[in-house]
Enzyme design. Structure first.
Site, mmCIF file in Angstrom:
data_model
loop_
_atom_site.group_PDB
_atom_site.id
_atom_site.type_symbol
_atom_site.label_atom_id
_atom_site.label_comp_id
_atom_site.label_asym_id
_atom_site.label_seq_id
_atom_site.Cartn_x
_atom_site.Cartn_y
_atom_site.Cartn_z
ATOM 1 N N GLN A 1 -79.343 -0.095 75.750
ATOM 2 C CA GLN A 1 -80.674 -0.013 75.016
ATOM 3 C C GLN A 1 -81.537 -1.303 75.547
ATOM 4 O O GLN A 1 -80.992 -2.363 75.363
ATOM 5 C CB GLN A 1 -80.441 0.079 73.943
ATOM 6 C CG GLN A 1 -81.552 -0.302 72.807
ATOM 7 C CD GLN A 1 -82.979 0.736 72.618
ATOM 8 O OE1 GLN A 1 -82.366 1.894 72.861
ATOM 9 N NE2 GLN A 1 -84.038 0.309 72.308
ATOM 10 N N LEU A 2 -82.835 -1.134 75.947
ATOM 11 C CA LEU A 2 -83.684 -2.202 76.356
ATOM 12 C C LEU A 2 -85.202 -1.825 75.897
ATOM 13 O O LEU A 2 -85.568 -0.807 75.961
ATOM 14 C CB LEU A 2 -83.699 -2.401 77.869
ATOM 15 C CG LEU A 2 -82.753 -3.307 78.367
ATOM 16 C CD1 LEU A 2 -83.017 -3.491 79.862
ATOM 17 C CD2 LEU A 2 -82.644 -4.768 77.819
ATOM 18 N N ARG A 3 -85.789 -3.055 75.114
ATOM 19 C CA ARG A 3 -87.123 -2.719 74.914
ATOM 20 C C ARG A 3 -87.829 -4.239 75.393
ATOM 21 O O ARG A 3 -88.969 -4.429 74.823
ATOM 22 C CB ARG A 3 -87.339 -2.668 73.245
ATOM 23 C CG ARG A 3 -86.675 -3.622 72.440
ATOM 24 C CD ARG A 3 -87.129 -3.148 70.921
ATOM 25 N NE ARG A 3 -86.031 -3.737 70.213
ATOM 26 C CZ ARG A 3 -86.005 -4.570 68.862
ATOM 27 N NH1 ARG A 3 -87.453 -4.984 68.842
ATOM 28 N NH2 ARG A 3 -85.064 -5.009 68.164
ATOM 29 N N ASN A 4 -86.896 -5.091 75.916
ATOM 30 C CA ASN A 4 -87.238 -6.360 76.319
ATOM 31 C C ASN A 4 -87.021 -6.394 77.869
ATOM 32 O O ASN A 4 -86.467 -5.855 78.167
ATOM 33 C CB ASN A 4 -86.797 -7.611 75.624
ATOM 34 C CG ASN A 4 -87.154 -7.649 74.311
ATOM 35 O OD1 ASN A 4 -88.479 -7.577 73.887
ATOM 36 N ND2 ASN A 4 -86.155 -7.652 73.290
ATOM 37 N N GLY B 1 -75.349 -4.713 70.915
ATOM 38 C CA GLY B 1 -75.155 -6.211 70.826
ATOM 39 C C GLY B 1 -75.350 -6.758 69.549
ATOM 40 O O GLY B 1 -75.244 -6.183 68.468
ATOM 41 N N HIS C 1 -78.938 -5.301 67.055
ATOM 42 C CA HIS C 1 -79.473 -4.016 67.830
ATOM 43 C C HIS C 1 -80.644 -3.405 66.635
ATOM 44 O O HIS C 1 -80.217 -3.184 65.626
ATOM 45 C CB HIS C 1 -78.314 -2.881 67.829
ATOM 46 C CG HIS C 1 -78.610 -1.895 68.654
ATOM 47 N ND1 HIS C 1 -78.135 -1.822 70.065
ATOM 48 C CD2 HIS C 1 -79.321 -0.756 68.368
ATOM 49 C CE1 HIS C 1 -78.667 -0.627 70.669
ATOM 50 N NE2 HIS C 1 -79.438 -0.427 69.555
#
Ligand SMILES: [Zn+2]
Length: 422
Positions: A200-203, A294, A297
């Protein structure tokens, strides 16, 4: 394991998106229906319902499911199926009062004025918003962006099955990035993957994220770098810039046959542990057997402990999901270890000191703050390669340079009274 995990609920993906003639007919019918405006969060949820990301839901939740999900993470209407966050639609009381039982309505995205779906209103109900916030966000503090969103919802919830006719701007604006669950599953199958870990990524993806992805590839057939293309907080880096930075990283440092990247249309709720579970549900629908969880989250501020989102996977019934969490500690580069490491592996407790020119001075663990990173980039000073690959920094730097140029132009325009070109 042979083959990909099954969608949530154990049956086929449930796509509520109409196509071809059925879609045209529905759009025609919608012209005669009462209009219900949607917030951007509701639109994101609706697109997920449309493409099967929220399988096996068939629409917005009624009161029993809302309460069951808040209190027990279960949906009474579906034999107690596991579900972690209410998926609801709200409307102003005067509008809700005008809708009769079983009436069909048209759902419009308010921001873009797009017809998104039709819905048969099976139920109208009011909720205790503070109760939802306490259960889902563990707080009723209005400074929490997710709490604010719920508390500002309109007074009445409308529930019922939906027929989706649009995926909003996502397919066009995020061409090549936006992906439906069925497309992801087909891609995994074509590559011969059985086990897939979602990151999951938002950065932007710095070395600490890359390290998580490399570990995931060691234990699964491949990694699915899955980034949010829904709305973020102001000041966050836009999805297309993030995607270019990730592309640059993958191109040079990852095996292509083990790596895939895509975007999903949901808006962040910042619900920490509960949102980690929602991320798990829809990743299973996308065909992922694992979700990397991580530190902190889906959290925001100090509302959640750094590992609450990992702990909650131990607290739900074992059979709630087929997907399993890949729990990982806080990762970083350590100058003493001479490698990437985590709090779980590295015995060196001191923090590395980086001077204002981006040069290493002393200490072990490299934990750069976002503020220092931005300062180094805007001043054209080197970012330690141990923190982020130069290819990633180049993409981010270009973005910040353009942004600052634009701010300057606007300031200049305001100061002289000239048009700002906005
Ligand atoms: Zn170390």
């Amino acid at each position: 394991m042979e083959g990909l995990v099954r969608p949530h609920g154990g049956k086929d993906l449930k796509s509520l998106l109409l196509e071809g003639e059925a879609r045209e007919d529905e759009i025609e019918k919608a012209k005669r229906l009462r209009k219900i405006p949607l917030t951007s969060r509701e639109t994101g949820d609706l697109v997920m319902l449309g493409i099967g990301g929220f399988t096996p839901l068939d629409g917005f939740m009624g009161r029993d499911d809302w309460k069951g999900v808040c209190d027990y993470l279960q949906m009474p209407s579906s034999d107690g199926l596991f579900w972690p966050i209410p998926i609801t639609l709200s409307a102003a009381k005067s509008l809700a009062d005008s809708i009769g039982p079983g009436e069909e309505v048209a759902l419009w995205d308010a921001e873009t004025n797009t017809l998104m779906a039709t819905m048969t209103v099976a139920e109208k109900f009011t909720i205790d918003k503070r109760h939802e916030c306490n259960e889902v966000f563990r707080t009723t503090d209005l400074a929490h962006p997710g709490v604010k969103m719920v508390m500002e919802q309109a007074e009445v919830n409308l529930a019922g099955p939906v027929r989706v006719v649009s995926e909003s701007y996502f397919p066009e604006q995020f061409k090549g990035l936006y992906q439906r669950p069925a497309e992801a599953r087909a891609m995994f199958a074509e590559r011969g993957w059985n086990t897939v870990a979602a990151l999951q990524l938002r950065n932007p993806m710095h070395n600490s994220h890359a390290y998580l992805a490399w570990i995931a590839i060691e234990v699964c057939d491949g990694v699915y770098i899955h980034q949010l293309v829904g709305k973020l907080k102001p000041g966050d880096i836009p999805a297309d810039v993030r995607a270019r930075a990730i592309d640059a990283l993958i191109a040079k440092y990852f095996r292509k046959e083990r790596t895939a990247m895509a975007g999903y249309p949901l808006e962040m709720r910042y619900a920490g542990p509960r949102e980690a579970l929602l991320h798990a549900v829809f990743r299973q629908n996308y065909g992922c057997s694992h979700l990397i969880v991580g530190r902190d989250h889906a959290g925001v501020g100090d509302y959640y402990g750094p590992f609450d989102a990992q702990r909650i996977f131990q607290e739900i019934p074992r059979n709630a999901l087929e997907l399993r969490p890949l729990c990982m500690d806080w990762t970083f580069y350590c100058y003493e270890c001479g490698s990437m490491a985590s709090m779980k592996t590295c015995p060196h407790e001191s923090k590395a000191i980086i001077d204002e020119n981006g040069r290493y001075q002393s200490g072990a663990r490299l934990l750069l703050s976002g503020t220092l990173l931005r300062k180094l980039m805007s001043e054209g000073k080197p970012v330690p390669p141990e923190f982020s690959k130069p290819e990633v920094i180049a993409v981010l730097k270009e973005y910040y340079d353009r942004l600052e140029h634009r701010v300057e132009v606007q300031l200049h325009g305001a100061a002289t009274g000239a048009p700002t070109g906005k």
